[in-house]
Motif scaffolding. Sequence first.
Motif, PDB file in Angstrom:
ATOM      1  N   LEU A  85       0.840  -1.211   0.000  1.00  0.00           N
ATOM      2  CA  LEU A  85       0.000   0.000   0.000  1.00  0.00           C
ATOM      3  C   LEU A  85       0.869   1.252   0.000  1.00  0.00           C
ATOM      4  O   LEU A  85       0.580   2.226  -0.710  1.00  0.00           O
ATOM      5  CB  LEU A  85      -0.933   0.000   1.213  1.00  0.00           C
ATOM      6  N   ALA A  86       1.910   1.245   0.798  1.00  0.00           N
ATOM      7  CA  ALA A  86       2.798   2.410   0.861  1.00  0.00           C
ATOM      8  C   ALA A  86       3.407   2.676  -0.510  1.00  0.00           C
ATOM      9  O   ALA A  86       3.439   3.826  -0.981  1.00  0.00           O
ATOM     10  CB  ALA A  86       3.880   2.186   1.906  1.00  0.00           C
ATOM     11  N   TRP A  87       3.903   1.615  -1.173  1.00  0.00           N
ATOM     12  CA  TRP A  87       4.499   1.788  -2.487  1.00  0.00           C
ATOM     13  C   TRP A  87       3.459   2.212  -3.526  1.00  0.00           C
ATOM     14  O   TRP A  87       3.727   3.072  -4.377  1.00  0.00           O
ATOM     15  CB  TRP A  87       5.192   0.502  -2.947  1.00  0.00           C
ATOM     16  N   GLY A  88       2.282   1.673  -3.475  1.00  0.00           N
ATOM     17  CA  GLY A  88       1.235   2.032  -4.431  1.00  0.00           C
ATOM     18  C   GLY A  88       0.841   3.497  -4.331  1.00  0.00           C
ATOM     19  O   GLY A  88       0.754   4.205  -5.341  1.00  0.00           O
ATOM     20  N   ALA A  90       2.651   5.860  -2.876  1.00  0.00           N
ATOM     21  CA  ALA A  90       3.830   6.681  -3.164  1.00  0.00           C
ATOM     22  C   ALA A  90       4.011   6.850  -4.670  1.00  0.00           C
ATOM     23  O   ALA A  90       4.303   7.954  -5.153  1.00  0.00           O
ATOM     24  CB  ALA A  90       5.072   6.059  -2.530  1.00  0.00           C
ATOM     25  N   VAL A  91       3.828   5.773  -5.428  1.00  0.00           N
ATOM     26  CA  VAL A  91       3.959   5.868  -6.886  1.00  0.00           C
ATOM     27  C   VAL A  91       2.891   6.802  -7.449  1.00  0.00           C
ATOM     28  O   VAL A  91       3.171   7.639  -8.324  1.00  0.00           O
ATOM     29  CB  VAL A  91       3.896   4.463  -7.522  1.00  0.00           C
ATOM     30  N   MET A  92       1.660   6.698  -6.958  1.00  0.00           N
ATOM     31  CA  MET A  92       0.596   7.603  -7.440  1.00  0.00           C
ATOM     32  C   MET A  92       0.912   9.051  -7.079  1.00  0.00           C
ATOM     33  O   MET A  92       0.677   9.967  -7.891  1.00  0.00           O
ATOM     34  CB  MET A  92      -0.768   7.204  -6.853  1.00  0.00           C
ATOM     35  N   ALA A  93       1.473   9.290  -5.894  1.00  0.00           N
ATOM     36  CA  ALA A  93       1.832  10.651  -5.494  1.00  0.00           C
ATOM     37  C   ALA A  93       2.920  11.210  -6.411  1.00  0.00           C
ATOM     38  O   ALA A  93       2.848  12.362  -6.850  1.00  0.00           O
ATOM     39  CB  ALA A  93       2.288  10.667  -4.043  1.00  0.00           C
ATOM     40  N   VAL A  94       3.931  10.382  -6.710  1.00  0.00           N
ATOM     41  CA  VAL A  94       4.994  10.830  -7.611  1.00  0.00           C
ATOM     42  C   VAL A  94       4.421  11.137  -8.990  1.00  0.00           C
ATOM     43  O   VAL A  94       4.787  12.140  -9.623  1.00  0.00           O
ATOM     44  CB  VAL A  94       6.120   9.765  -7.683  1.00  0.00           C
ATOM     45  N   LEU A  95       3.510  10.297  -9.484  1.00  0.00           N
ATOM     46  CA  LEU A  95       2.878  10.570 -10.779  1.00  0.00           C
ATOM     47  C   LEU A  95       2.112  11.899 -10.756  1.00  0.00           C
ATOM     48  O   LEU A  95       2.160  12.665 -11.717  1.00  0.00           O
ATOM     49  CB  LEU A  95       1.955   9.420 -11.174  1.00  0.00           C
ATOM     50  N   PHE A  96       1.432  12.156  -9.658  1.00  0.00           N
ATOM     51  CA  PHE A  96       0.698  13.426  -9.537  1.00  0.00           C
ATOM     52  C   PHE A  96       1.659  14.605  -9.516  1.00  0.00           C
ATOM     53  O   PHE A  96       1.404  15.645 -10.139  1.00  0.00           O
ATOM     54  CB  PHE A  96      -0.163  13.427  -8.272  1.00  0.00           C
ATOM     55  N   PHE A  97       2.780  14.484  -8.784  1.00  0.00           N
ATOM     56  CA  PHE A  97       3.751  15.574  -8.739  1.00  0.00           C
ATOM     57  C   PHE A  97       4.377  15.804 -10.114  1.00  0.00           C
ATOM     58  O   PHE A  97       4.598  16.951 -10.515  1.00  0.00           O
ATOM     59  CB  PHE A  97       4.833  15.300  -7.694  1.00  0.00           C
TER      60      PHE A  97
END
Length: 166
Positions: A85-88, A90-97
């Motif tokens: 969950l943390a990685w999922g 985190a990846v979505m947050a990076v994509l948003f940034f």
Amino acid sequence: MAEQSDLAEVIKNIQADVTTIIKGEIELAKAELVPQAKAAGVGAGLFGAAAYVALSGAALLFSGLAFWLSVGFQAWFHLEILPALAWGFAVMAVLFFLLAGVLALVGKSRLTFSPPEATVANAEASLAAVKSAVAKGKADVDALSLTGRQPALEAGADTAATPGRS
């Protein structure tokens, strides 16, 4: 004396009539504009509600994508549920940034402004016209004598009168 009181009465009647007309026009404008303003307020409220619902839907969609990605991380990398969950997320947050950065760069490139060339040219032409008008006016004033007659005519009259006298 009777004429002054009649005139005062006429002026009072005119003032009363004008006041009545203005009040009637204001009431008519209110009657026309209040329903439109209410409808516009309701429309704006509905647009606000639609925006809120759309943002909520987008948040749910991206949360679902993050959970889906987390399940993928759990299956692909054999992670426990919490690290997956943390990685999922985190990846979505990076994509948003990254998306926010791209949008900011595109927005910054669109914020190039050029000076209003036509307005500047028009202002310069107006300034030149005013300067030439002032210069012409000064020349016209300088050409006048204190008596109001043009100096060329006075000089011509003096030379014409001098030969006739001799």
